[in-house]
Design a protein around this motif. Structure first.
Motif, short mmCIF file in Angstrom:
data_model
loop_
_atom_site.label_atom_id
_atom_site.label_comp_id
_atom_site.label_asym_id
_atom_site.label_seq_id
_atom_site.Cartn_x
_atom_site.Cartn_y
_atom_site.Cartn_z
N VAL A 57 10.47 5.86 -32.25
CA VAL A 57 9.82 7.00 -31.62
C VAL A 57 10.46 7.18 -30.25
O VAL A 57 10.43 6.27 -29.42
CB VAL A 57 8.30 6.78 -31.47
N ILE A 73 0.11 6.35 -30.19
CA ILE A 73 1.02 6.04 -31.30
C ILE A 73 0.47 4.82 -32.03
O ILE A 73 0.24 3.77 -31.42
CB ILE A 73 2.44 5.75 -30.77
N ILE A 83 9.21 2.24 -29.42
CA ILE A 83 9.09 3.41 -28.55
C ILE A 83 10.25 3.33 -27.56
O ILE A 83 10.36 2.35 -26.82
CB ILE A 83 7.73 3.44 -27.84
N THR A 100 12.62 0.11 -23.93
CA THR A 100 12.10 0.09 -25.30
C THR A 100 10.92 -0.87 -25.38
O THR A 100 10.94 -1.96 -24.81
CB THR A 100 13.19 -0.38 -26.28
N VAL A 112 1.25 6.37 -24.48
CA VAL A 112 2.31 6.72 -23.54
C VAL A 112 1.73 7.79 -22.61
O VAL A 112 1.29 8.84 -23.08
CB VAL A 112 3.57 7.24 -24.26
N VAL A 122 3.84 2.87 -20.73
CA VAL A 122 3.48 2.56 -22.11
C VAL A 122 2.50 1.39 -22.05
O VAL A 122 2.81 0.36 -21.47
CB VAL A 122 4.72 2.18 -22.94
#
Length: 129
Positions: A57, A73, A83, A100, A112, A122
Motif C-alpha cells: 500500500v 488499513i 505501507i 516502510t 495513517v 503510521v
C-alpha cells in the motif's frame, strides 16, 4: 466520506450543514489487489486487504491528504500488508529508516494520519522495516 467544508468570513453554519456532517458514516473498500496506491478519495475510509500474498500500500504525493485526514488499513487476508512512503512523502517518528511499515498479522490494522503536506504518521499494530 466526511465532506470537507471551508467556510468563509460571514458565512453561517446552518442546521442542514450540521446534519450533513453528523450523518456521514465511514466508507470501506475491500480489495484483493497486491498493489494499491492510496488516493485522496480514500480519506476517512477503511481499506480491507484480503489477498493471500503480500500487499504493498503506497502513499504518494498524489494522495494529497489535508492535515488531520486519515485512512485505516486492515490486513484481512493472510498476505503481509506493507505501507510504503513513495518519493516525496515521509513517515515521521522513530523506528523506520526506509519509509516502510508492515502490519503485524492477519486482522491487525494501521491508521495513517496526515501531519503536514506529504508527511504522515503510521500508528497501530505495525513494525518498522
Amino acid at each position: 466520506k466526511m465532506p470537507r467544508k471551508t467556510f468563509t468570513a460571514g458565512e453561517v453554519l446552518t442546521a442542514a450543514n450540521v446534519n450533513t456532517y453528523l450523518s456521514n458514516e465511514q466508507d470501506s473498500t475491500v480489495s484483493t489487489a497486491t498493489a494499491y496506491t492510496v488516493a485522496t478519495d480514500d480519506r476517512y475510509q477503511v481499506l480491507f486487504f484480503t489477498a493471500a500474498s503480500a500487499v504493498t500500500v503506497t502513499l504518494g504525493t498524489a494522495t494529497a491528504f489535508q492535515v488531520g485526514e486519515r485512512v485505516d488499513i486492515i490486513q484481512d487476508g493472510a498476505g503481509t500488508v506493507s505501507i510504503v512512503a513513495d518519493s516525496g512523502v515521509t513517515f515521521g517518528g522513530a523506528g523506520t529508516t526506509a519509509g516502510t511499515y508492515t502490519i503485524d498479522g492477519q486482522y491487525d490494522a494501521a491508521t495513517v494520519i496526515c501531519k503536514a503536506s506529504n508527511e504522515y504518521r503510521v500508528i497501530g499494530a505495525i513494525t518498522a522495516v
